[in-house]
Design an enzyme around this catalytic site. Structure first.
Site, PDB file in Angstrom:
ATOM      1  CG  ASP A 104       7.870  -5.553   5.584  1.00  0.00           C
ATOM      2  OD1 ASP A 104       6.895  -5.990   5.756  1.00  0.00           O
ATOM      3  OD2 ASP A 104       8.292  -4.381   6.478  1.00  0.00           O
ATOM      4  CD  GLU A 157       3.512  -5.813   3.558  1.00  0.00           C
ATOM      5  OE1 GLU A 157       2.671  -5.544   4.316  1.00  0.00           O
ATOM      6  OE2 GLU A 157       4.523  -5.315   3.834  1.00  0.00           O
TER       7      GLU A 157
END
Length: 629
Positions: A309, A362
Site C-alpha cells: 500500500d 499500489e
C-alpha cells in the site's frame, strides 16, 4: 535459554534478518523441565524492561527482562506462562523519565480492540493445501489469468440477526469460496488483516505486523480460511502496509522513549495525510523488522501475494508536503533513497525465497520501472496498479455519451504506456468511498443506460491487456457507497438488472480465463493490436487480443454511445467465421438483444489495412467479442 544466536544479532543489527519472528516476541518452550515462555523485545534506549500480564496480575516489577549484550534486545524465560496468556512490556526509558506499557511488536495474536494487550500464541496448524502450493507458480504467472476480487472481510456479508456482527474467518470460508467459484475470480485480495486498533481504518493503520486481527478469530482460524480457499483453487493476496503506522502510545511509536521505529525528524517521520508515523527505512533493525513481517505472511500463512500500500508515499520525500516541509536527500533530490533501497531489498528477498508469489505495488505516480527487476534498476515488484487507467476511464464513463467524442483520448492514452510496467487494472475500494459514490451511481443516463454503461465498462476492462481487480459489491451494481459498518447490498440481487450484471461479470471472468488470447500476453505488446482507435466521432473502439504466437485472436468492439451501429465494418486478419463469444447487450445480461446472430463470416472487403473485414451490428453502449474458428 536464549533463542537468539550471535549470528541472529549480527543479521538483525545489519538489517538483513528476514525471520526475526522466530527469535523475538513470545515463544512457548521447555527449559530445565519447566514449561514457560521466552520473551524478547528490542528496546535499546530502555533503562529497564519487564513483562507483565494475566500470569502475574499485571505486576510491572516482578518479571524483569535482561539486556542481551549491546544488541538492544531484552529477553527472559518466564516459567508457567503459556498459550492464551495476555501480556505487555513495561518499558522504562533512559530519557526524560518516559515509561509506557507496550504491546509486543512481534506478537502472533492480540486482544480484540479496544483492548490492546498481546497474547502468547503458537502457530501450529496442519495445512491441507500441498497440491495448491506445488502449482501456484503457474497460477501466479504473468502469463496466467489473474482476476482479483478485492474485499473487506468485516463487511462482505454480516449476520443481521446476531447484532449485525461480522462473520468469522471459519464462518466465511465456505460461503466465500462458493461465491468466488460462482463468479469465476482467480484471486481474492483482502484489505489488511493485520491487527489494527481502529476498524474504520480498514486495516491500513497497522499495529500488529505479525498478528492477524482477532476481530474474526485466532491465527489458526485465518489459516483455515486460506487453506480452504487454496483447496478450492483460489489464490489469496494480502494488503501489507510498510509505509506508516498509527501513533497509539501502547504500540510501535516512541517505543523505548525514543523514535525507534519512526524517523525522529517530523519532516520525514510524520505522515501528514494520515497523522501517522513513517518508518525509519535507514535504520538497519527497522528493515529487519519489516522484511521479517513480509516473509512471515508468505511462510506462516501461505499467502500467495503481497499488495504493498501507498508506495508513492514511500518513494518521495515531498509526498503531500509543501515547500519547506521536507528535507532533500544527500544529492538535493526529492527521492527517498532509504525507502527505495528497502523496497528493492524487500522484493529481492521475497522472490529469492518464494519465486511463485507476486508482489504488487499500489503506486500512483509515473515512477519508472516499478515492476522491473532490481538488477536493471527497477524496484522489483511483479505488478503495479494502473491508477491512471482507473481515473481516466472512470472520468470518461462519467461523461454523457453525447460529449464522449471530445474525450476519446482518455480511452486511448493508456496504450502509449501500457508496456512500461506489468499492470493490474483496478476498480478498487478507493473509488467507492469518501463521497465518490458507487460505480453504478456515477454512470450517466436513465436506469437502463446506467447498467448498460456498467456492462460496457467491465467489458472494456476485461478486454484490455493487464490483470484485473474489482472491489466487492461492484460486480452486482451496489447503489450506495461502500460502508465498513454494514453488509454489501445483497438484497439488490432480487432485481433482474443486478443479477444480470452479476452474470455478465461471471461470464467475463470465465471467458478471460478460458481464452488464451485474453490473458496469455497481458503484459507484452505482442498480445495487443489496434484495429481502429481513432473513431472518436462515433465513440467506437476496436482492437485485437492475441495469444502467444498469434494463433488465437479475439476481436473486441466497443460502442460508447446509445446509438446502435449497423453495417459497421471492422478489418480482421483472417477470413472464415468469427463467433460472437460475448455480447453485453444480450437479453441474459439485461440488454436489448441486438447482435450478430451468434457470429459473422469475414468478407474479402479491405478495411483498416486488412484484406478481410466483418460487417457488424454493434449494439448501443455495448461490448462485443469475436473469436475466429
Amino acid at each position: 535459554m536464549s533463542l537468539l544466536s550471535d549470528h541472529d544479532l549480527y543479521l538483525f543489527n545489519e538489517g538483513s534478518h528476514i525471520r526475526l519472528y522466530e527469535r523475538l516476541g513470545s515463544h512457548t518452550r521447555i527449559v530445565d523441565d519447566a514449561q514457560g515462555t521466552n520473551f524478547a523485545v528490542w528496546a535499546p534506549n530502555a533503562e529497564k524492561v519487564s513483562v507483565m500480564g494475566t500470569f502475574n496480575g499485571w505486576n510491572n516489577v516482578s518479571h524483569n527482562l535482561q539486556p542481551r549484550e549491546s544488541s538492544g534486545i531484552w529477553e527472559a524465560f518466564v516459567p508457567n506462562v503459556g498459550q492464551g496468556d495476555a501480556y505487555k512490556y513495561h518499558v522504562v526509558s533512559r530519557h526524560d523519565g518516559y515509561m509506557a506499557d507496550k504491546a509486543d511488536p512481534f506478537a502472533f495474536h492480540a486482544e480484540t480492540s479496544p483492548r490492546t494487550a498481546s497474547i502468547v500464541w503458537d502457530l501450529d496448524y496442519e495445512w491441507h493445501d500441498r497440491e495448491w502450493m506445488s502449482q501456484r507458480g503457474g497460477r501466479n504467472s504473468l502469463h496466467a489469468p489473474m482476476s482479483i476480487y478485492e474485499m473487506h472481510l468485516g463487511s462482505w456479508r454480516r449476520i443481521p440477526e446476531d447484532n449485525n456482527r461480522s462473520m468469522s474467518y471459519r464462518e466465511i470460508a465456505p460461503k466465500l469460496a462458493e461465491y468466488i467459484e460462482q463468479m469465476g475470480f482467480t484471486h481474492i485480495e483482502f484489505l489488511p488483516l493485520t491487527e489494527h486498533p481502529f476498524f474504520g481504518s480498514w486495516g491500513y493503520q497497522t499495529t500488529g505486523y505479525f498478528a492477524p486481527t482477532s476481530r474474526y478469530g485466532t491465527p489458526q482460524d485465518l489459516m483455515y480460511l486460506i487453506d480452504y480457499l487454496h483447496q478450492r483453487g483460489i489464490a489469496v493476496i494480502l494488503d501489507w502496509v510498510p509505509s506508516h503506522f498509527p501513533t497509539d502510545e501502547w504500540a510501535l511509536g516512541y517505543f523505548d522513549g525514543t523514535h525507534l521505529y519512526e524517523h525522529s525528524d517530523p519532516q520525514k517521520g510524520i505522515h501528514k495525510d494520515w497523522d501517522s508515523f513513517v518508518f525509519n527505512y535507514g535504520r538497519h533493525e527497522v528493515r529487519s523488522f519489516l522484511l521479517s513481517s513480509a516473509m512471515f505472511w508468505l511462510e506462516q500463512y501461505h499467502i500467495d501475494g503481497l499488495r504493498v500500500d501507498a508506495v508513492a508515499s514511500m518513494l518521495y520525500l515531498d509526498y503531500s508536503r509543501k515547500a519547506g516541509e521536507w528535507i532533500p536527500n544527500q544529492f538535493g533530490g526529492r527521492e527517498h533513497l532509504e525507502a527505495i533501497d528497502f523496497l528493492r531489498r524487500f522484493n529481492a528477498e521475497v522472490y529469492k525465497g518464494h519465486g511463485d508469489v507476486q508482489t504488487i505495488a499500489e503506486e500512483s505516480t509515473a515512477w519508472p520501472m516499478v515492476s522491473r527487476p532490481t538488477h536493471v534498476g527497477g524496484l522489483g515488484f511483479g505488478l503495479k496498479w494502473d491508477m491512471g487507467w482507473m481515473h481516466d476511464t472512470l472520468g470518461y464513463m462519467s461523461h454523457d455519451p453525447v460529449h464522449r467524442k471530445f474525450h476519446h483520448n482518455e480511452l486511448t492514452f493508456r496504450m502509449i504506456y501500457a508496456w512500461h510496467e506489468n499492470f493490474v487494472l483496478p476498480l478498487s475500494h478507493d473509488e467507492v468511498v469518501h463521497g465518490k459514490g458507487s460505480l453504478l451511481s456515477r454512470m450517466p443516463g436513465d436506469l437502463w443506460q446506467k447498467f448498460a454503461n456498467m456492462r460496457l465498462l467491465y467489458g472494456y476492462m476485461y478486454a484490455q491487456p493487464a490483470k484485473k481487480l474489482l472491489f466487492m459489491g461492484c460486480e452486482f451494481g451496489q447503489w450506495e457507497e461502500w460502508s465498513h459498518d454494514g453488509s454489501l447490498e445483497w438484497h439488490l440481487l432480487q432485481y433482474d438488472s443486478h443479477r444480470q450484471l452479476q452474470q455478465w461479470v461471471s461470464d467475463l471472468n470465465r471467458t478471460y480465463r478460458t481464452e488464451r488470447a485474453l490473458h496469455e500476453l497481458d503484459c507484452e505488446p505482442a498480445g495487443f493490436e489496434w484495429i481502429d482507435g481513432s473513431d472518436s466521432l462515433q465513440s467506437m473502439l476496436t482492437f485485437m487480443r492475441k495469444s502467444n504466437g498469434g494463433k488465437e485472436i479475439v476481436v473486441a468492439v466497443f460502442n460508447f454511445t446509445p446509438v446502435p451501429r449497423r453495417n459497421y465494418r471492422v478489418g480482421v486478419p483472417r477470413g472464415g467465421h468469427w463467433r460472437e463469444i460475448l455480447n453485453s447487450d444480450s437479453h441474459i445480461y439485461g440488454g436489448a438483444g441486438n447482435g450478430n446472430l451468434g457470429g459473422v463470416d469475414a468478407e474479402e472487403v479491405a478495411a483498416h489495412g486488412r484484406r478481410h473485414s466483418l460487417n457488424l451490428t454493434v449494439p448501443p453502449l455495448a461490448a462485443v467479442f469475436f473469436k475466429n474458428g
